[in-house]
Motif scaffolding. Sequence first.
Motif, PDB file in Angstrom:
ATOM      1  N   GLU A   1      -6.752 -87.505  15.463  1.00  0.00           N
ATOM      2  CA  GLU A   1      -8.032 -87.721  14.771  1.00  0.00           C
ATOM      3  C   GLU A   1      -8.591 -89.109  15.076  1.00  0.00           C
ATOM      4  OE1 GLU A   1      -7.211 -84.813  10.917  1.00  0.00           O
ATOM      5  OE2 GLU A   1      -6.689 -86.940  10.802  1.00  0.00           O
ATOM      6  N   VAL A   2      -7.730 -90.095  15.065  1.00  0.00           N
ATOM      7  CA  VAL A   2      -8.187 -91.458  15.362  1.00  0.00           C
ATOM      8  C   VAL A   2      -8.588 -91.565  16.827  1.00  0.00           C
ATOM      9  CG1 VAL A   2      -7.624 -93.913  15.285  1.00  0.00           C
ATOM     10  CG2 VAL A   2      -6.753 -92.382  13.502  1.00  0.00           C
TER      11      VAL A   2
ATOM     12  N   LEU B   1     -12.260 -92.752  18.675  1.00  0.00           N
ATOM     13  CA  LEU B   1     -12.414 -93.654  19.820  1.00  0.00           C
ATOM     14  C   LEU B   1     -13.109 -92.958  20.989  1.00  0.00           C
ATOM     15  CD1 LEU B   1      -8.885 -95.313  19.694  1.00  0.00           C
ATOM     16  CD2 LEU B   1     -11.057 -96.314  18.928  1.00  0.00           C
ATOM     17  N   ASP B   2     -12.723 -91.710  21.248  1.00  0.00           N
ATOM     18  CA  ASP B   2     -13.308 -90.954  22.361  1.00  0.00           C
ATOM     19  C   ASP B   2     -14.800 -90.704  22.169  1.00  0.00           C
ATOM     20  OD1 ASP B   2     -10.811 -90.897  23.546  1.00  0.00           O
ATOM     21  OD2 ASP B   2     -10.410 -88.794  23.008  1.00  0.00           O
ATOM     22  N   ALA B   3     -15.250 -90.635  20.914  1.00  0.00           N
ATOM     23  CA  ALA B   3     -16.669 -90.391  20.629  1.00  0.00           C
ATOM     24  C   ALA B   3     -17.535 -91.609  20.947  1.00  0.00           C
ATOM     25  CB  ALA B   3     -16.842 -89.990  19.162  1.00  0.00           C
ATOM     26  N   GLU B   4     -16.901 -92.744  21.186  1.00  0.00           N
ATOM     27  CA  GLU B   4     -17.605 -93.992  21.502  1.00  0.00           C
ATOM     28  C   GLU B   4     -18.744 -94.264  20.526  1.00  0.00           C
ATOM     29  OE1 GLU B   4     -18.630 -94.323  25.636  1.00  0.00           O
ATOM     30  OE2 GLU B   4     -16.674 -93.559  26.272  1.00  0.00           O
ATOM     31  N   PRO B   5     -18.431 -94.411  19.237  1.00  0.00           N
ATOM     32  CA  PRO B   5     -19.481 -94.574  18.229  1.00  0.00           C
ATOM     33  C   PRO B   5     -20.306 -95.850  18.376  1.00  0.00           C
ATOM     34  CG  PRO B   5     -17.331 -95.037  17.287  1.00  0.00           C
ATOM     35  CD  PRO B   5     -17.099 -94.489  18.662  1.00  0.00           C
TER      36      PRO B   5
ATOM     37  N   ASP C   1     -26.490-108.779   7.486  1.00  0.00           N
ATOM     38  CA  ASP C   1     -25.133-109.164   7.891  1.00  0.00           C
ATOM     39  C   ASP C   1     -24.312-107.986   8.390  1.00  0.00           C
ATOM     40  OD1 ASP C   1     -25.205-108.245   5.250  1.00  0.00           O
ATOM     41  OD2 ASP C   1     -23.546-109.502   4.600  1.00  0.00           O
ATOM     42  N   TYR C   2     -24.753-106.774   8.136  1.00  0.00           N
ATOM     43  CA  TYR C   2     -24.057-105.619   8.696  1.00  0.00           C
ATOM     44  C   TYR C   2     -24.988-104.430   8.818  1.00  0.00           C
ATOM     45  CZ  TYR C   2     -23.649-103.643   3.976  1.00  0.00           C
ATOM     46  OH  TYR C   2     -23.928-103.129   2.733  1.00  0.00           O
ATOM     47  N   GLU C   3     -24.594-103.535   9.724  1.00  0.00           N
ATOM     48  CA  GLU C   3     -25.318-102.287   9.944  1.00  0.00           C
ATOM     49  C   GLU C   3     -24.320-101.140   9.949  1.00  0.00           C
ATOM     50  OE1 GLU C   3     -28.150-102.437  13.444  1.00  0.00           O
ATOM     51  OE2 GLU C   3     -26.917-104.228  13.771  1.00  0.00           O
ATOM     52  N   VAL C   4     -24.610-100.094   9.219  1.00  0.00           N
ATOM     53  CA  VAL C   4     -23.845 -98.855   9.304  1.00  0.00           C
ATOM     54  C   VAL C   4     -24.600 -98.014  10.324  1.00  0.00           C
ATOM     55  CG1 VAL C   4     -22.937 -96.852   8.079  1.00  0.00           C
ATOM     56  CG2 VAL C   4     -23.138 -99.054   6.882  1.00  0.00           C
ATOM     57  N   ILE C   5     -24.031 -97.884  11.517  1.00  0.00           N
ATOM     58  CA  ILE C   5     -24.768 -97.224  12.596  1.00  0.00           C
ATOM     59  C   ILE C   5     -24.473 -95.737  12.707  1.00  0.00           C
ATOM     60  CG2 ILE C   5     -25.029 -99.362  13.898  1.00  0.00           C
ATOM     61  CD1 ILE C   5     -22.848 -98.245  15.829  1.00  0.00           C
ATOM     62  N   GLY C   6     -23.436 -95.274  11.994  1.00  0.00           N
ATOM     63  CA  GLY C   6     -23.098 -93.857  12.040  1.00  0.00           C
ATOM     64  C   GLY C   6     -21.964 -93.563  11.079  1.00  0.00           C
ATOM     65  N   ALA C   7     -21.792 -92.295  10.789  1.00  0.00           N
ATOM     66  CA  ALA C   7     -20.712 -91.877   9.892  1.00  0.00           C
ATOM     67  C   ALA C   7     -20.430 -90.409  10.095  1.00  0.00           C
ATOM     68  CB  ALA C   7     -21.085 -92.153   8.442  1.00  0.00           C
ATOM     69  N   ASP C   8     -19.200 -90.037   9.794  1.00  0.00           N
ATOM     70  CA  ASP C   8     -18.812 -88.637   9.681  1.00  0.00           C
ATOM     71  C   ASP C   8     -18.066 -88.550   8.345  1.00  0.00           C
ATOM     72  OD1 ASP C   8     -15.975 -89.204  10.163  1.00  0.00           O
ATOM     73  OD2 ASP C   8     -16.535 -89.441  12.262  1.00  0.00           O
ATOM     74  N   PRO C   9     -17.578 -87.396   7.932  1.00  0.00           N
ATOM     75  CA  PRO C   9     -16.975 -87.312   6.598  1.00  0.00           C
ATOM     76  C   PRO C   9     -15.818 -88.275   6.329  1.00  0.00           C
ATOM     77  CG  PRO C   9     -17.468 -85.122   7.390  1.00  0.00           C
ATOM     78  CD  PRO C   9     -17.726 -86.069   8.531  1.00  0.00           C
TER      79      PRO C   9
END
Length: 189
Positions: free
Chosen positions: A90-91, A95-99, A134-142
């Motif tokens: 899963e981890v 990494l493979d998704a290159e978020p 100071d930060y950005e949440v650029i993407g998320a999954d569950p």
Amino acid sequence: MTSTTTYIAFLRAVNVGGRTVRMERLRALFGELGLERVGSYIQSGNVFFTADAADAADTAGRAALTGRIERHLEERLGYAVPVLLRTVDEVQAVLDAEPFAGVEVTPEVRLTVNFLSEPLPADFPVPYTSPKGDYEVIGADPGTAYVVVHLKDGKWVTTGALFGKSYRGLATSRFLHTTAKIVAAARKA
């Protein structure tokens, strides 16, 4: 013969705030639970081990394993240690998704993978930039949020609830490059 899976336990609030635990002790505590091939990576609460593969595929089995680890750690250490449990695969998929593809890394930018106990609230806007920038949440999954931290004068000033007051879950973050090293260490063990 039962099949096994390699898990990574991302421990929250270990070796911060005066709660110091040597990795040798953490590995021993995981071993006391009958978990096998227990290893760790750096002093920030990254423990990997093998256990029954059925737990990985079954939500209830994974929750039971997580609860068993959390109870044991609290009993032995004297305080709660939230555990965010993932399989090494899963981890690796994260990494493979290159978020962070396309994000320019500079001396003032840090890339963090935030492992979540619950998905972000449905009303949390992604992408999101904090009011102070100071930060950005650029993407998320569950189970994961991808956060770009902007250092101010070389310092990490991000504090408080990254995901707003409505987020009731727990999160623990690791630098992207550290996450890759944890996976490599877990695969090697």
